[in-house]
Design an enzyme around this catalytic site. Sequence first.
Site, PDB file in Angstrom:
ATOM      1  N   GLU A 286       0.885  -1.285  -0.065  1.00  0.00           N
ATOM      2  CA  GLU A 286       0.064  -0.006  -0.045  1.00  0.00           C
ATOM      3  C   GLU A 286       0.951   1.071  -0.081  1.00  0.00           C
ATOM      4  O   GLU A 286       1.814   1.386   0.783  1.00  0.00           O
ATOM      5  CB  GLU A 286      -0.793  -0.031   1.269  1.00  0.00           C
ATOM      6  CG  GLU A 286      -2.030  -1.056   1.131  1.00  0.00           C
ATOM      7  CD  GLU A 286      -2.693  -1.317  -0.157  1.00  0.00           C
ATOM      8  OE1 GLU A 286      -3.137  -0.280  -0.506  1.00  0.00           O
ATOM      9  OE2 GLU A 286      -2.643  -2.327  -0.769  1.00  0.00           O
ATOM     10  N   CYS A 320      -1.421   9.287   3.640  1.00  0.00           N
ATOM     11  CA  CYS A 320      -1.224   9.087   2.209  1.00  0.00           C
ATOM     12  C   CYS A 320      -2.685   9.595   1.495  1.00  0.00           C
ATOM     13  O   CYS A 320      -2.726   9.736   0.466  1.00  0.00           O
ATOM     14  CB  CYS A 320      -1.355   7.565   1.964  1.00  0.00           C
ATOM     15  SG  CYS A 320      -2.420   6.509   2.929  1.00  0.00           S
TER      16      CYS A 320
HETATM   17  N1  LIG Z   1      -1.566   3.515   1.104  1.00  0.00           N
HETATM   18  C1  LIG Z   1      -1.364   3.373   2.465  1.00  0.00           C
HETATM   19  O1  LIG Z   1      -2.249   2.935   3.293  1.00  0.00           O
HETATM   20  C2  LIG Z   1      -0.554   4.235   3.150  1.00  0.00           C
HETATM   21  C3  LIG Z   1      -0.749   4.475   4.566  1.00  0.00           C
HETATM   22  C4  LIG Z   1       0.118   5.236   5.061  1.00  0.00           C
HETATM   23  C5  LIG Z   1       1.225   5.580   4.542  1.00  0.00           C
HETATM   24  N2  LIG Z   1       1.503   5.598   3.067  1.00  0.00           N
HETATM   25  C6  LIG Z   1       2.533   5.962   2.468  1.00  0.00           C
HETATM   26  O2  LIG Z   1       3.801   5.911   3.274  1.00  0.00           O
HETATM   27  C7  LIG Z   1       4.854   7.062   2.961  1.00  0.00           C
HETATM   28  C8  LIG Z   1       5.284   7.576   4.154  1.00  0.00           C
HETATM   29  O3  LIG Z   1       5.609   6.708   5.003  1.00  0.00           O
HETATM   30  P1  LIG Z   1       7.107   6.342   5.090  1.00  0.00           P
HETATM   31  O4  LIG Z   1       7.917   7.601   4.966  1.00  0.00           O
HETATM   32  O5  LIG Z   1       7.472   5.580   6.364  1.00  0.00           O
HETATM   33  O6  LIG Z   1       7.326   5.562   3.851  1.00  0.00           O
HETATM   34  P2  LIG Z   1       8.929   4.869   3.443  1.00  0.00           P
HETATM   35  O7  LIG Z   1       8.318   4.119   2.053  1.00  0.00           O
HETATM   36  O8  LIG Z   1      10.267   5.737   3.506  1.00  0.00           O
HETATM   37  O9  LIG Z   1       9.116   3.797   4.586  1.00  0.00           O
HETATM   38  C9  LIG Z   1       8.046   2.728   4.566  1.00  0.00           C
HETATM   39  C10 LIG Z   1       8.851   1.675   5.605  1.00  0.00           C
HETATM   40  O10 LIG Z   1       9.551   1.176   4.599  1.00  0.00           O
HETATM   41  C11 LIG Z   1      10.718   0.749   5.144  1.00  0.00           C
HETATM   42  N3  LIG Z   1      11.883   0.741   4.242  1.00  0.00           N
HETATM   43  C12 LIG Z   1      12.688   1.544   3.750  1.00  0.00           C
HETATM   44  N4  LIG Z   1      13.563   0.994   2.710  1.00  0.00           N
HETATM   45  C13 LIG Z   1      13.196  -0.238   2.704  1.00  0.00           C
HETATM   46  C14 LIG Z   1      13.744  -1.145   1.945  1.00  0.00           C
HETATM   47  N5  LIG Z   1      14.637  -1.237   0.925  1.00  0.00           N
HETATM   48  N6  LIG Z   1      13.262  -2.584   2.122  1.00  0.00           N
HETATM   49  C15 LIG Z   1      12.291  -2.833   2.994  1.00  0.00           C
HETATM   50  N7  LIG Z   1      11.540  -1.659   3.650  1.00  0.00           N
HETATM   51  C16 LIG Z   1      12.166  -0.521   3.578  1.00  0.00           C
HETATM   52  C17 LIG Z   1      10.986   2.001   6.303  1.00  0.00           C
HETATM   53  O11 LIG Z   1      12.069   1.714   7.117  1.00  0.00           O
HETATM   54  C18 LIG Z   1       9.650   1.888   6.695  1.00  0.00           C
HETATM   55  O12 LIG Z   1       9.456   1.096   7.874  1.00  0.00           O
HETATM   56  C19 LIG Z   1       3.881   8.191   2.043  1.00  0.00           C
HETATM   57  O13 LIG Z   1       4.424   7.898   0.756  1.00  0.00           O
HETATM   58  C20 LIG Z   1       2.400   7.530   2.378  1.00  0.00           C
HETATM   59  O14 LIG Z   1       1.465   7.965   1.255  1.00  0.00           O
HETATM   60  C21 LIG Z   1       0.631   4.861   2.537  1.00  0.00           C
HETATM   61  N1  LIG Z   2      -6.391   5.207   6.182  1.00  0.00           N
HETATM   62  C1  LIG Z   2      -5.946   6.521   6.589  1.00  0.00           C
HETATM   63  C2  LIG Z   2      -4.816   7.066   5.990  1.00  0.00           C
HETATM   64  C3  LIG Z   2      -3.703   6.171   6.115  1.00  0.00           C
HETATM   65  C4  LIG Z   2      -2.671   6.585   5.293  1.00  0.00           C
HETATM   66  O1  LIG Z   2      -1.878   7.532   5.829  1.00  0.00           O
HETATM   67  C5  LIG Z   2      -7.165   7.557   6.311  1.00  0.00           C
HETATM   68  O2  LIG Z   2      -8.348   7.005   5.524  1.00  0.00           O
HETATM   69  O3  LIG Z   2      -7.070   8.842   6.324  1.00  0.00           O
END
Ligand SMILES: NC(=O)c1ccc[n+]([C@@H]2O[C@H](COP(=O)([O-])OP(=O)(O)OC[C@H]3O[C@@H](n4cnc5c(N)ncnc54)[C@H](O)[C@@H]3O)[C@@H](O)[C@H]2O)c1
Ligand SMILES: N[C@@H](CCC=O)C(=O)O
Length: 515
Positions: A286, A320
Amino acid sequence: MVTAYRHEPFTDFSIEENKKAFEDALKQVKDELGKNHDLLVGGERIRTDNQIISTNPANTKEVVGSVSKANQEIAEKAVQAASDAFESWRKWNPAARAEILFRAANIVRRRKHEFSAYLVYEVGKPWKEADADTAEAIDFMEYYGRQMLELKDGKPVESRPGEQNRYIYQPTGVSVVIPPWNLAFAIMAGTTIAPLVTGNTVIMKPASNSPVIAAKFVEVLEEAGVPKGVLNFVPGSGGEVGDYLVDHPKTALISFTGSRDVGKRIMKRASEVQEGQNHLKQVIAEMGGKDTVVVDSNANLETAAEAIVVSAFGFSGQKCSSGSRAVVHEDVYDELLDMVAKRTKELTVGNASEGNVYMGPVVDQSAYDKIMSYIEIGKEEGRLVTGGKGDDSKGYFIDPTIFADLDPKSRMQQEEIFGPVVCFTKAKNFDEAIEIANNTEYGLTGAVISNNREHLEIAKTDFHVGNLYFNRNCTGAIVGYQPFGGFKMSGTDSKAGGPDYLALHMQAKTISEKF
Ligand SMILES: NC(=O)c1ccc[n+]([C@@H]2O[C@H](COP(=O)([O-])OP(=O)(O)OC[C@H]3O[C@@H](n4cnc5c(N)ncnc54)[C@H](O)[C@@H]3O)[C@@H](O)[C@H]2O)c1
Ligand SMILES: N[C@@H](CCC=O)C(=O)O
């Protein structure tokens, strides 16, 4: 019999008693800050010399805690422990696994403000956002527990005379869970317990900005009765430990939530079959969003202004789902922009551990620098309406910022900024507004503010997002009510908190017997 699922109510902080209780929790947690938290591998606590130091983004001198950092050798031990524990855990009665979640939910519920207070300190959440994050973590436990009870005997299929058919679900195996820091409790907890309750064993690698809340949750799951080796807690660098766990031939399932770039990397690496690996890895990924609030010509503008402000600035735009784009019909564009600017100027920004505020800081220096550099791009690509200033002298504070008159293809309207910045673009008509809303590589959330039923019907089919909201903000999905996940480069649309989610952690098996 379990009671019917209902989402955890949010705390009303305008009630003096609730406010006082939260202030007490903040004081209690402040006294606990700075503790060491160990790794957990095969039930054994390990303290390493190498530590992740977690600090308060609202006050960078304040250390929230230190967490032992794993290397590849420890990651390997965790995989072996998870692999060994899988042999017994997979045979546990699913109802008994669900009961562990119900117990854990109650442990957290009893200490709800304490966990929320940790979120205030560790990721700078305002009270309301912290409270919602903890409530969502409780919801995931209550909801997935009940979902497992529904799925434990499989699903009905047809049988014929002399032939009995069954369709059941079995766990997949060793699961690597990689959550983000933003919904630091809810997503970390939800993505950890979904594989656990379905009978998989877990290696959880928390995000480096939020390892303390993850360590606290691991303690809860131990207290609730998760056996040794079933849950392994392995904080570490994404590049070193993350890649190692993703690549490991014994890894069967990867549940990742985070940025598009890391998600793509994980998908690619996981598709590579390693020596000694005789299965394909299941991947849930995600990822990011560039989410739009579309405002129609006949919209209620109060509703629209509220939706844009809440979507853009809730948790400083670090969701996100954040509505970082407003695409507004030209007939109401100027009036609405003024209304949103007025509301935005009234928002309070500050350190939520010192008092309740609408917006806290952004999470770290690199997020601060990235957002401030986008603000400079915004000044070139559009018109700064309000905000635009930051202050990182004590914590990483950025004013809620509005840009107007952006080209729909501009970088500001295409790239995920992940900060308190919303960009306005004018549309000639509703069709054009939907076309603009769809013109990014993402497809996570969106909102339409309109009183035109025909337009809402068009949006149902043509607005290409996983979570579509009408006449409200585009954030804050509730477990069991609005299953969450996106299209396109927003990910695999796993729909966390929905009825199809647990099945993604299992393998369906058909058993057919001739009598
Ligand atoms: N779609 C969703 O449900 C959702 C929910 C929350 C956040 N997000 C997204 O997450 C991002 C913000 O979160 P973030 O800054 O923690 O994201 P990130 O991708 O930098 O990190 C996410 C996780 O991945 C790990 N990671 C980093 N490099 C890795 C690798 N090479 N292999 C395995 N794991 C690795 C990090 O340590 C962390 O635990 C934003 O883009 C946001 O939109 C999406
Ligand atoms: N599920 C959360 C968003 C998660 C991502 O950051 C929302 O619906 O706002």
